[in-house]
Scaffold this active site. Structure first.
Site, PDB file in Angstrom:
ATOM      1  N   HIS A  15     -49.351  15.536 -12.605  1.00  0.00           N
ATOM      2  CA  HIS A  15     -48.516  16.442 -11.795  1.00  0.00           C
ATOM      3  C   HIS A  15     -47.689  17.315 -12.733  1.00  0.00           C
ATOM      4  O   HIS A  15     -46.693  16.852 -13.296  1.00  0.00           O
ATOM      5  CB  HIS A  15     -47.584  15.636 -10.875  1.00  0.00           C
ATOM      6  CG  HIS A  15     -46.739  16.478  -9.982  1.00  0.00           C
ATOM      7  ND1 HIS A  15     -46.624  16.240  -8.633  1.00  0.00           N
ATOM      8  CD2 HIS A  15     -45.958  17.567 -10.224  1.00  0.00           C
ATOM      9  CE1 HIS A  15     -45.814  17.130  -8.088  1.00  0.00           C
ATOM     10  NE2 HIS A  15     -45.395  17.947  -9.046  1.00  0.00           N
ATOM     11  N   HIS A  17     -46.177  21.589 -13.478  1.00  0.00           N
ATOM     12  CA  HIS A  17     -46.055  23.007 -13.119  1.00  0.00           C
ATOM     13  C   HIS A  17     -46.218  23.831 -14.387  1.00  0.00           C
ATOM     14  O   HIS A  17     -45.383  23.741 -15.292  1.00  0.00           O
ATOM     15  CB  HIS A  17     -44.679  23.275 -12.500  1.00  0.00           C
ATOM     16  CG  HIS A  17     -44.461  22.516 -11.235  1.00  0.00           C
ATOM     17  ND1 HIS A  17     -44.740  23.037  -9.995  1.00  0.00           N
ATOM     18  CD2 HIS A  17     -44.032  21.241 -11.019  1.00  0.00           C
ATOM     19  CE1 HIS A  17     -44.486  22.125  -9.065  1.00  0.00           C
ATOM     20  NE2 HIS A  17     -44.055  21.025  -9.668  1.00  0.00           N
ATOM     21  N   LYS A 101     -52.377  20.165  -2.248  1.00  0.00           N
ATOM     22  CA  LYS A 101     -50.960  19.801  -2.280  1.00  0.00           C
ATOM     23  C   LYS A 101     -50.266  20.162  -0.970  1.00  0.00           C
ATOM     24  O   LYS A 101     -50.366  21.290  -0.494  1.00  0.00           O
ATOM     25  CB  LYS A 101     -50.280  20.551  -3.445  1.00  0.00           C
ATOM     26  CG  LYS A 101     -48.782  20.313  -3.566  1.00  0.00           C
ATOM     27  CD  LYS A 101     -48.442  18.894  -3.982  1.00  0.00           C
ATOM     28  CE  LYS A 101     -46.954  18.609  -3.918  1.00  0.00           C
ATOM     29  NZ  LYS A 101     -46.235  18.846  -5.158  1.00  0.00           N
ATOM     30  N   HIS A 138     -45.577  16.178  -1.377  1.00  0.00           N
ATOM     31  CA  HIS A 138     -44.142  16.224  -1.646  1.00  0.00           C
ATOM     32  C   HIS A 138     -43.507  15.488  -0.467  1.00  0.00           C
ATOM     33  O   HIS A 138     -43.389  16.059   0.620  1.00  0.00           O
ATOM     34  CB  HIS A 138     -43.630  17.662  -1.755  1.00  0.00           C
ATOM     35  CG  HIS A 138     -42.195  17.708  -2.150  1.00  0.00           C
ATOM     36  ND1 HIS A 138     -41.763  18.123  -3.387  1.00  0.00           N
ATOM     37  CD2 HIS A 138     -41.084  17.315  -1.484  1.00  0.00           C
ATOM     38  CE1 HIS A 138     -40.447  18.006  -3.454  1.00  0.00           C
ATOM     39  NE2 HIS A 138     -40.009  17.519  -2.308  1.00  0.00           N
ATOM     40  N   HIS A 176     -44.105  12.154  -7.415  1.00  0.00           N
ATOM     41  CA  HIS A 176     -42.756  11.990  -7.981  1.00  0.00           C
ATOM     42  C   HIS A 176     -41.861  11.095  -7.107  1.00  0.00           C
ATOM     43  O   HIS A 176     -40.830  11.528  -6.591  1.00  0.00           O
ATOM     44  CB  HIS A 176     -42.077  13.341  -8.232  1.00  0.00           C
ATOM     45  CG  HIS A 176     -42.282  14.389  -7.172  1.00  0.00           C
ATOM     46  ND1 HIS A 176     -41.974  14.190  -5.861  1.00  0.00           N
ATOM     47  CD2 HIS A 176     -42.770  15.637  -7.251  1.00  0.00           C
ATOM     48  CE1 HIS A 176     -42.258  15.285  -5.181  1.00  0.00           C
ATOM     49  NE2 HIS A 176     -42.749  16.175  -6.005  1.00  0.00           N
ATOM     50  N   ASP A 249     -44.072  16.081 -13.418  1.00  0.00           N
ATOM     51  CA  ASP A 249     -43.391  17.096 -12.600  1.00  0.00           C
ATOM     52  C   ASP A 249     -42.552  18.010 -13.484  1.00  0.00           C
ATOM     53  O   ASP A 249     -41.515  18.525 -13.048  1.00  0.00           O
ATOM     54  CB  ASP A 249     -42.526  16.465 -11.497  1.00  0.00           C
ATOM     55  CG  ASP A 249     -42.169  17.473 -10.404  1.00  0.00           C
ATOM     56  OD1 ASP A 249     -42.822  18.525 -10.326  1.00  0.00           O
ATOM     57  OD2 ASP A 249     -41.229  17.203  -9.637  1.00  0.00           O
TER      58      ASP A 249
HETATM   59  O1  DOR Z   1     -37.792  19.845  -8.967  1.00  0.00           O
HETATM   60  C1  DOR Z   1     -38.823  20.369  -8.567  1.00  0.00           C
HETATM   61  N1  DOR Z   1     -39.264  21.529  -9.083  1.00  0.00           N
HETATM   62  N2  DOR Z   1     -39.502  19.783  -7.583  1.00  0.00           N
HETATM   63  C2  DOR Z   1     -40.550  20.374  -6.991  1.00  0.00           C
HETATM   64  O2  DOR Z   1     -41.094  19.809  -6.092  1.00  0.00           O
HETATM   65  C3  DOR Z   1     -40.977  21.734  -7.414  1.00  0.00           C
HETATM   66  C4  DOR Z   1     -40.554  22.019  -8.773  1.00  0.00           C
HETATM   67  C5  DOR Z   1     -40.696  23.465  -9.163  1.00  0.00           C
HETATM   68  O3  DOR Z   1     -41.752  24.065  -8.886  1.00  0.00           O
HETATM   69  O4  DOR Z   1     -39.785  23.995  -9.783  1.00  0.00           O
HETATM   70 ZN    ZN Z   2     -43.791  19.224  -8.670  1.00  0.00          ZN
END
Ligand code: DOR
Ligand code: ZN
Length: 352
Positions: A15, A17, A101, A138, A176, A249
């Site tokens: 997971h 980004h 997702k 989520h 998460h 995450d």
């Molecule tokens: O803290 C987070 N940031 N939780 C999420 O679910 C998304 C993520 C983000 O894309 O910044």
């Molecule tokens: Zn995330």
């Protein structure tokens, strides 16, 4: 005596980004340096909702990788109430898309296009159950009447338990996780229900949000919880139970977006991910279980081969930089300016 060296199969991040454009170029090297593969979140602007978009995004990631990396991005689709049922068969056949997702609309960063009413996506979920495509969740309600610290537990009660009853064969990952309730739910669920756990939720409790003043770089979604929950997560991660696997995450935001009157949720940990997990596992004297959590359970869950390359860690302190470049600005990483007890030994199979 504390062990000084740890030799594990190269881990995967289930997971992460990676963002897009310039930000992608700034961060992808951190993930690619440590991990063989990563499940890449689709919450771009606009969101990645089709296989064609996911494949374009995948090409942009591959084009941004530092030279000599063998990193494989595993793509995901962003579920919306307009997702076509046909897209699921296309995703399954693609060889590039590994999951879908689910963001409840409004739950977190770029979730506005998410799902308001789960019943509207039942036909898509039915197709996912049939094709064996995992649903990554989520898991928080967005109901403003529910206390922010209870939103994960209430999601399990209101949505997850009924969803599992309706789609008993649906492969699901509760992403998460932050609460004892989530640990208990996933522990008793069948093998095709898993959970990812972040390094920051293993290392911090909610006091870290207000240490000497408000700490925007510790703000994430789901929000940090009480110490009892952190201990339950640590116990789950280090238990050897295959339901639980590594998902950082890691979620970079530019400094100005975090240090603002209304700051964004997200903690950046990709620069030091496996080192942070090693620190958490060492806290409970279970370094021997790190490899299974970081390198085996996720691959097994997704039905992918375990990595054959190695990664070596040693107990040698280093100082995390105060900031990293992020697009035209900077990102303040987790542990900025602080010492880390574990480091990666370079030249151990992973590219520099
Ligand atoms: O803290 C987070 N940031 N939780 C999420 O679910 C998304 C993520 C983000 O894309 O910044
Ligand atoms: Zn995330």
């Amino acid at each position: 005596m504390k062990s000084m060296r740890l030799d594990i199969s190269r881990p995967d991040d289930w997971h992460v980004h990676l963002r897009d454009g310039e930000a992608l170029g700034s961060v992808v090297g951190d993930t690619a340096r440590q991990f063989a593969r990563a499940i890449v979140m689709p919450n771009l602007k606009p969101p990645v909702t089709t296989v064609a978009q996911a494949e374009d995004y995948r090409r942009r990631i591959l084009a941004s990788l530092p030279a000599d990396t063998h990193f494989q991005p595993l793509m995901t689709l962003y579920l919306t109430e307009a997702t076509a049922v046909d897209e699921i068969a296309r995703a399954r056949a693609s060889g590039t898309v590994f999951a879908v997702k689910y963001y409840p609309a409004g739950a977190t960063t770029n979730s506005q296009a998410g799902v308001r009413d789960l019943a509207r996506v039942y036909p898509v979920l039915e197709a996912m159950e049939r094709h064996g495509l995992p649903l990554l969740m989520h898991g928080e309600v967005t109901d403003p009447d529910v206390d922010i610290f209870d939103r994960e537990r209430v999601f399990i009660e209101r949505h997850l338990i009924p969803l599992q009853a309706r789609f008993p064969g649906l492969r699901m990952v509760l992403e998460h996780i932050t609460t004892r309730a989530a640990v208990e739910f996933v522990s008793q669920a069948p093998a095709h229900v898993g959970a990812t756990i972040t390094a920051h939720h293993l290392l911090l409790n909610r006091n870290a949000l207000f240490e000497g003043g408000i700490q925007p770089h510790h703000y994430c979604a789901p929000i940090l919880k009480r110490e009892t929950h952190r201990l339950a997560l640590l116990d789950a991660a280090t238990s050897g139970n295959p339901h639980f696997f590594l998902g950082t995450d890691s979620a970079p935001h530019v400094r100005e977006a975090k240090e603002a009157a209304c700051g964004c949720a997200g903690v950046y940990t990709a620069h030091a991910a496996i080192e942070l997990y090693a620190e958490a596992f060492e806290q409970v004297d279970r370094l021997d279980r790190l490899e299974a959590f970081a390198s085996f359970h996720g691959a097994d869950f997704y039905g992918l081969a375990r990595n054959s390359e190695r990664l070596i860690l040693e107990r040698k302190p280093w100082i995390v930089p105060d900031a990293f470049p992020l697009a035209q600005s900077t990102c303040i990483p987790f542990r900025a300016g602080k010492s880390m007890p574990w480091s990666i030994v370079h030249g151990s199979g992973q590219p520099e």
